[in-house]
Design a protein around this motif. Structure first.
Motif, PDB file in Angstrom:
ATOM      1  N   HIS A  47     -14.284  -1.025   1.158  1.00 22.44           N
ATOM      2  CA  HIS A  47     -13.081  -0.458   1.774  1.00 22.44           C
ATOM      3  C   HIS A  47     -12.944  -0.950   3.207  1.00 22.44           C
ATOM      4  N   ALA A  49     -10.124  -1.284   6.829  1.00 22.42           N
ATOM      5  CA  ALA A  49      -9.021  -0.610   7.513  1.00 22.42           C
ATOM      6  C   ALA A  49      -7.753  -1.456   7.456  1.00 22.42           C
ATOM      7  N   GLU A  50      -7.742  -2.461   6.579  1.00 25.04           N
ATOM      8  CA  GLU A  50      -6.553  -3.313   6.476  1.00 25.04           C
ATOM      9  C   GLU A  50      -5.435  -2.605   5.710  1.00 25.04           C
ATOM     10  N   HIS A  51      -4.211  -3.051   5.953  1.00 19.69           N
ATOM     11  CA  HIS A  51      -3.055  -2.490   5.256  1.00 19.69           C
ATOM     12  C   HIS A  51      -2.784  -3.368   4.039  1.00 19.69           C
ATOM     13  N   LEU A  52      -3.579  -3.150   2.969  1.00 13.98           N
ATOM     14  CA  LEU A  52      -3.512  -4.046   1.815  1.00 13.98           C
ATOM     15  C   LEU A  52      -2.496  -3.586   0.771  1.00 13.98           C
ATOM     16  N   TYR A  53      -2.208  -2.301   0.758  1.00 11.64           N
ATOM     17  CA  TYR A  53      -1.332  -1.753  -0.276  1.00 11.64           C
ATOM     18  C   TYR A  53      -0.106  -1.138   0.384  1.00 11.64           C
ATOM     19  N   PRO A  54       1.027  -1.051  -0.342  1.00 12.28           N
ATOM     20  CA  PRO A  54       2.198  -0.371   0.245  1.00 12.28           C
ATOM     21  C   PRO A  54       1.863   1.091   0.549  1.00 12.28           C
ATOM     22  N   ASP A  55       2.527   1.662   1.557  1.00 11.47           N
ATOM     23  CA  ASP A  55       2.258   3.055   1.928  1.00 11.47           C
ATOM     24  C   ASP A  55       2.472   3.984   0.732  1.00 11.47           C
ATOM     25  N   ALA A  56       3.522   3.701  -0.021  1.00 14.74           N
ATOM     26  CA  ALA A  56       3.809   4.536  -1.189  1.00 14.74           C
ATOM     27  C   ALA A  56       4.623   3.722  -2.183  1.00 14.74           C
ATOM     28  N   LEU A  57       4.594   4.171  -3.431  1.00 13.16           N
ATOM     29  CA  LEU A  57       5.401   3.545  -4.484  1.00 13.16           C
ATOM     30  C   LEU A  57       6.172   4.649  -5.200  1.00 13.16           C
ATOM     31  N   ILE A  58       7.462   4.417  -5.431  1.00  8.84           N
ATOM     32  CA  ILE A  58       8.223   5.318  -6.297  1.00  8.84           C
ATOM     33  C   ILE A  58       8.774   4.464  -7.430  1.00  8.84           C
ATOM     34  N   VAL A  65       6.339   7.166   2.892  1.00  5.17           N
ATOM     35  CA  VAL A  65       5.536   8.335   2.526  1.00  5.17           C
ATOM     36  C   VAL A  65       6.428   9.575   2.474  1.00  5.17           C
TER      37      VAL A  65
ATOM     38  N   ARG B 249       4.927   7.828 -11.547  1.00  5.07           N
ATOM     39  CA  ARG B 249       6.257   7.704 -10.929  1.00  5.07           C
ATOM     40  C   ARG B 249       6.116   7.568  -9.426  1.00  5.07           C
ATOM     41  N   HIS B 251       3.222   6.945  -6.223  1.00  8.29           N
ATOM     42  CA  HIS B 251       1.861   6.662  -5.730  1.00  8.29           C
ATOM     43  C   HIS B 251       1.902   6.729  -4.210  1.00  8.29           C
ATOM     44  N   ILE B 252       0.947   7.386  -3.606  1.00  4.52           N
ATOM     45  CA  ILE B 252       0.839   7.402  -2.146  1.00  4.52           C
ATOM     46  C   ILE B 252      -0.557   6.907  -1.792  1.00  4.52           C
ATOM     47  N   LYS B 280     -10.819   3.461  11.101  1.00  2.00           N
ATOM     48  CA  LYS B 280      -9.570   4.206  11.268  1.00  2.00           C
ATOM     49  C   LYS B 280      -8.566   3.617  10.285  1.00  2.00           C
ATOM     50  N   PRO B 282      -5.017   2.832   8.284  1.00  2.00           N
ATOM     51  CA  PRO B 282      -3.569   2.832   8.531  1.00  2.00           C
ATOM     52  C   PRO B 282      -2.831   3.843   7.649  1.00  2.00           C
ATOM     53  N   TYR B 283      -3.548   4.473   6.721  1.00  2.00           N
ATOM     54  CA  TYR B 283      -2.912   5.419   5.790  1.00  2.00           C
ATOM     55  C   TYR B 283      -3.280   6.855   6.144  1.00  2.00           C
TER      56      TYR B 283
END
Lengths: 115, 313
Positions: A47, A49-58, A65, B249, B251-252, B280, B282-283
């Motif tokens: 794991h 601290a990179e921003h590898l995934y989108p904050d959220a998916l709908i 978020v 539907r 995902h966060i 730290k 980013p999420y």
């Protein structure tokens, strides 16, 4: 990034929850895991601290978020019998919030213990 | 009938690992908590302790054991029951014991070792609690440990798998009164494993929405349960986009417990330990996201009308 050293860090990979790990981190990733076992080492180094995934998916599309939280609230409140499941790899504080949310929406709340 | 791992370290001179493979699944259990540590009443460490491994195959843990007993798959309950009878000095059917894959004299030897111990413990793993007999196997082992107290100090402890699954039990116990599978649909807690346990609910198709946190049922559950999760609105909170996220539907992405999210986690002996994150994220944390979902729900009219008046954010 300067090296940060965390002494007596706690590993939550398995039920042993070893609390004597020394972690060396460069701000992005953990570079050294003293006293951790092979499972703990791969858990910490896996794991970053990179921003590898989108904050959220709908519905599979990137979303904020805020929107995702509102959508989640709608789905859970509109359901007759929602289920809150998992809770094994989150903190006790998050588990308390989850039980509180389950009570609010009238859900079944369950963990890995029942498997 | 359990204890802390500190008591094991300081007192246990006899231990049985049943249906678990700590050498590979809990690599530091032997060295940090149980087998090789030098304790107050076990000053010589490994030399002061006897370890028995019961499993269906010879795993790498067998190398650490003094005695390895290979039980036939699915015969754990029969083996525990025979041991309980021998402990009490009752007659056992030799042919029935042979069904477990172990000769009767091995069982007598084991019971003799158990009774000779000053402090004995049975660590039982998923090889016992999640195979044929399931919770009845766990109950039988707990009974065996309890009955051994007529002769010497004896306890049992489950070898918990995931990081804070013990915490989930503890938190649900002190908030609802029950450890898992708690139904709050009527506004008060009801507990009935088999009816309100996740796999049963999903396979029957009872739920019409699901919030998944700190788990990936899409990768681990039986296919009919996964199919139902894909059918209903599922919301997943996870540090990565998981199998479950892909059928959800919503995902966060959240911070990683203990790596970038602070808080508390329970060890398998129910000792709470603080987490000291080194990064730290980013999420947001799971705690923060669940609280925001709860606050969003509270801004809407409640499903129980009388609740609208009593709700305080």
């Amino acid at each position: 990034m300067p090296l940060t050293i965390v002494k007596n860090a706690t590993c939550t990979f398995c039920g042993c929850v070893c609390d004597d790990i020394e972690l060396h981190a460069d701000g992005i990733r953990i570079t050294e895991t003293k006293r951790a076992c092979s499972l703990g080492e791969s858990w910490f180094k896996n794991h970053t601290a990179e921003h590898l995934y989108p904050d959220a998916l709908i519905d599979g599309h990137p979303a904020t978020v805020d929107d995702a939280v509102e959508a989640a609230a709608d789905y859970l409140l509109n359901a007759d019998m929602p289920l809150v499941y998992g809770m094994s790899n989150i903190t006790c504080e998050a588990q308390r919030e989850a039980v509180s949310l389950a009570e609010l929406v009238g859900a079944v709340v369950d963990s890995h213990t029942s498997l | 009938m359990t204890c802390t791992l500190g008591e094991v370290k300081n007192r246990a001179d006899f231990m049985i690992y049943w249906g678990g493979n700590p050498a590979e699944c809990h690599p530091r259990h032997f060295t940090k908590y149980s087998l090789t540590q030098k304790g107050k009443f076990t000053p010589k460490g490994r030399k002061d302790r006897t370890m028995v491994l019961v499993d269906i195959r010879e795993t790498p843990s067998a190398k650490a054991a003094d005695v390895f007993l290979q039980v036939r798959p699915g015969k754990d309950f029969e083996l525990v029951t025979a041991l309980r009878a021998i402990v009490k000095g009752q007659r056992v059917n030799e042919a029935a014991v042979a069904e477990t894959g172990l000769p009767l004299e091995k069982l007598h030897e084991l019971v003799a070792m158990m009774k000779a111990a000053r402090f004995g413990i049975i660590f039982f793993g998923m090889g016992l609690s999640m195979t044929r007999g399931k919770h009845m196997n766990s109950a039988a082992v707990l009974m065996l440990a309890a009955e051994m107290n007529a002769f010497t100090k004896f306890v049992a402890m489950p070898m918990r798998g995931h990081g804070n699954v013990t915490g989930a039990d503890v938190v649900m116990r002190y908030t609802t009164g029950y450890p898992f599978g708690v139904n709050l649909c009527r506004g008060y807690p009801r507990f009935n494993p088999g009816e309100f346990s996740t796999v049963d609910l999903l396979v029957r198709g009872d739920n019409d929405a699901c919030l998944v946190l700190g788990a990936d049922p899409g990768a681990t559950m039986p296919q009919p349960a996964i199919n139902h999760l894909a059918r209903i609105p599922t919301i997943t909170l996870d540090p990565k986009v998981t199998h479950t996220s892909r059928l959800s539907r919503v995902h966060i992405t959240t911070a990683v417990t203990g790596v970038s999210a602070p808080g508390t986690a329970y060890r398998m002996d129910e000792i709470p330990l603080p987490l000291r994150p080194a990064l730290k994220s980013p999420y947001p944390t799971d705690e923060e996201v669940v609280r925001r979902i709860r606050e969003a729900v509270m801004r809407r009219p409640a499903w129980l009308p009388e609740r609208n008046a009593e709700m305080v954010v």
